[in-house]
Design an enzyme around this catalytic site. Structure first.
Site, PDB file in Angstrom:
ATOM      1  N   ARG A   1       0.756  -1.262   0.035  1.00 31.94           N
ATOM      2  CA  ARG A   1       0.015   0.047   0.071  1.00 31.94           C
ATOM      3  C   ARG A   1       0.806   1.248  -0.044  1.00 31.94           C
ATOM      4  NH1 ARG A   1      -2.419  -4.210   2.531  1.00 31.94           N
ATOM      5  NH2 ARG A   1      -4.836  -4.200   2.255  1.00 31.94           N
TER       6      ARG A   1
ATOM      7  N   HIS B   1      -1.012  -2.609  -4.622  1.00 35.55           N
ATOM      8  CA  HIS B   1      -0.271  -3.328  -5.760  1.00 35.55           C
ATOM      9  C   HIS B   1      -0.356  -2.814  -7.263  1.00 35.55           C
ATOM     10  CE1 HIS B   1       0.419  -6.413  -2.741  1.00 35.55           C
ATOM     11  NE2 HIS B   1      -0.761  -7.140  -2.872  1.00 35.55           N
TER      12      HIS B   1
ATOM     13  N   HIS C   1       3.371 -13.207  -6.030  1.00 35.20           N
ATOM     14  CA  HIS C   1       2.241 -13.340  -5.292  1.00 35.20           C
ATOM     15  C   HIS C   1       1.518 -14.565  -5.355  1.00 35.20           C
ATOM     16  CE1 HIS C   1      -1.278 -11.819  -2.932  1.00 35.20           C
ATOM     17  NE2 HIS C   1      -0.758 -10.687  -2.870  1.00 35.20           N
ATOM     18  N   SER C   2       2.406 -15.813  -5.799  1.00 35.40           N
ATOM     19  CA  SER C   2       1.686 -17.000  -5.167  1.00 35.40           C
ATOM     20  C   SER C   2       1.408 -17.363  -3.990  1.00 35.40           C
ATOM     21  CB  SER C   2       2.854 -18.126  -5.562  1.00 35.40           C
ATOM     22  OG  SER C   2       2.974 -18.462  -7.096  1.00 35.40           O
ATOM     23  N   TYR C   3       0.039 -18.182  -3.818  1.00 32.02           N
ATOM     24  CA  TYR C   3      -0.218 -18.632  -2.606  1.00 32.02           C
ATOM     25  C   TYR C   3       0.256 -19.884  -2.503  1.00 32.02           C
ATOM     26  CZ  TYR C   3      -3.693 -14.823  -2.206  1.00 32.02           C
ATOM     27  OH  TYR C   3      -4.053 -13.507  -2.128  1.00 32.02           O
TER      28      TYR C   3
ATOM     29  N   ASP D   1      -1.059 -10.661   7.830  1.00 32.35           N
ATOM     30  CA  ASP D   1      -0.900  -9.942   6.951  1.00 32.35           C
ATOM     31  C   ASP D   1       0.319  -8.794   7.079  1.00 32.35           C
ATOM     32  OD1 ASP D   1      -1.305  -8.443   4.278  1.00 32.35           O
ATOM     33  OD2 ASP D   1      -3.170  -7.775   4.783  1.00 32.35           O
TER      34      ASP D   1
ATOM     35  N   GLU E   1       5.745 -12.644   0.102  1.00 31.07           N
ATOM     36  CA  GLU E   1       6.079 -11.659  -1.087  1.00 31.07           C
ATOM     37  C   GLU E   1       7.240 -10.970  -0.460  1.00 31.07           C
ATOM     38  OE1 GLU E   1       2.292  -9.296  -1.190  1.00 31.07           O
ATOM     39  OE2 GLU E   1       1.536 -11.050  -0.115  1.00 31.07           O
TER      40      GLU E   1
END
Length: 350
Positions: free
Chosen positions: A96, A121, A195-197, A253, A315
């Site tokens: 952000r 992003h 940004h892979s989970y 987060d 990330e």
């Protein structure tokens, strides 16, 4: 699925048609395979990883990233109430930017707002939704592919024309290696990430029993809107201290500060199949996020219903809102200088 015949690439790289954009532009995907059978699939829409199959010691394979089977699902996912950015390249600025504004060389730049009053992003249409150009496909040992994108001066109100390249490599040591390079026509700010989970138990599962380690003594304090306050919090006696292995939290987060050079940033271990992933980076932080919820609106791969505990992101990046915090690591890329970012996700099966 139609396969493009590229004979000189042989088995280490296969190009396929993945779909077409609404304007008819063709989207391809590339599959890279190493000698061990580790297979990476990536598409030029958002320079996005769609699958990552890792060989286990027992001869089986597990797809360790969340994703979709179709291009249309990726496009639709950006209309969800909270876009997941599955496997995407994030830019120009990951995280952000407070109030969607920053100053550079005495001038204020007002970015597009897409997260309450903030820019997240990269703004309304970040690098994750752009068409990248595939180039420099390399076969054989340590196969790789490079994607290129040019972000025009003023895109999402960022200054300078930014030329970006990202290279994905599958090493013989079962590493996913990601390298980013960028150069700008004017001074600008840059913070790129992946940004892979991840879910070491397979993409159609949850991560709550997997063990997390984060090699950090501090994290970035944030407001209720996840915007940095400018303070760094010591992790001793903090519930978000993962210096010793603990099960993944249901909610996280947070940006962790990486101060130990040449050491790993974080690791994840799944006792069900004895698979471990270790993260290395040259970046000053790693943002850890648990999520993946598609709100029963868009189906995941193999018709999976992704939920709020489906995966965990690592990330690697600069700190969110660094341009507005002078004591944070520098996020300014000077005209003509080269931005370089390298991250390694190493997999080991025991």
């Amino acid at each position: 699925m139609k396969i493009k015949e590229i004979s000189h690439l042989k088995d280490s790289c296969i190009m396929e048609l993945f779909g077409s954009m609404h304007d008819g532009e063709v989207v391809d995907s590339c599959e890279l395979t190493n000698k061990n059978g580790m297979r990476l699939k990536v598409t030029n829409y958002g320079a996005t990883i769609t699958s990552l199959n890792i060989p286990l010691k027992n001869g089986e394979f597990v797809d360790v990233v969340l994703g979709f089977d179709t291009l249309e699902a990726y496009i639709k996912s950006f209309d969800l109430e909270s876009a997941p950015y599955f496997g995407a390249t994030i830019g120009r600025y990951a995280g952000r930017i407070n109030n969607s504004i920053f100053s550079l060389n005495g001038k204020a730049f007002h970015l597009n707002k897409n997260n309450n009053n903030n820019s997240l992003h990269g703004g309304n249409i970040g690098f994750s939704q752009k068409m990248w150009r595939a180039k420099n496909v390399k076969k054989g040992k340590n196969p790789s592919i490079t994607f290129a994108y040019f972000s025009a001066d003023g895109e999402e109100n960022y200054p300078g024309g930014l030329s970006v390249e990202i290279t994905y490599m599958v090493s013989e040591d079962n590493e996913l290696i990601i390298e980013y390079k960028a150069i700008s026509t004017e001074d600008t700010i840059v913070n790129l990430t992946h940004h892979s989970y991840f879910n070491l138990d397979g993409h159609d599962s949850d991560i709550l029993e997997q063990e997390l380690i984060v090699n950090s003594q501090k994290m970035v304090e944030t407001t209720s809107e996840n915007v940095p306050t400018g303070r760094l919090l010591e992790l001793e006696n903090n519930p978000f201290d993962f210096n010793n292995p603990k099960k993944c939290p249901s909610k996280i987060d947070n940006t962790y500060v990486l101060e130990k050079e040449n050491e790993f940033a974080a690791s994840l271990f799944n006792k069900n199949n004895n698979l471990k992933m270790t993260v290395y980076t040259n970046q000053p932080g790693v943002h850890i996020y648990v999520g993946g919820n598609c709100f029963n609106t868009v189906k995941g791969k193999e018709n999976a219903n992704y939920h709020a505990l489906s995966g965990i992101c690592f990330e690697t990046q600069n700190f969110p809102d660094a341009p507005n915090n002078e004591h944070f690591p520098n996020a300014v890329l000077k005209k003509g200088e080269i931005y370089y970012h390298k991250t390694i996700y190493k997999f080991q099966s025991f």
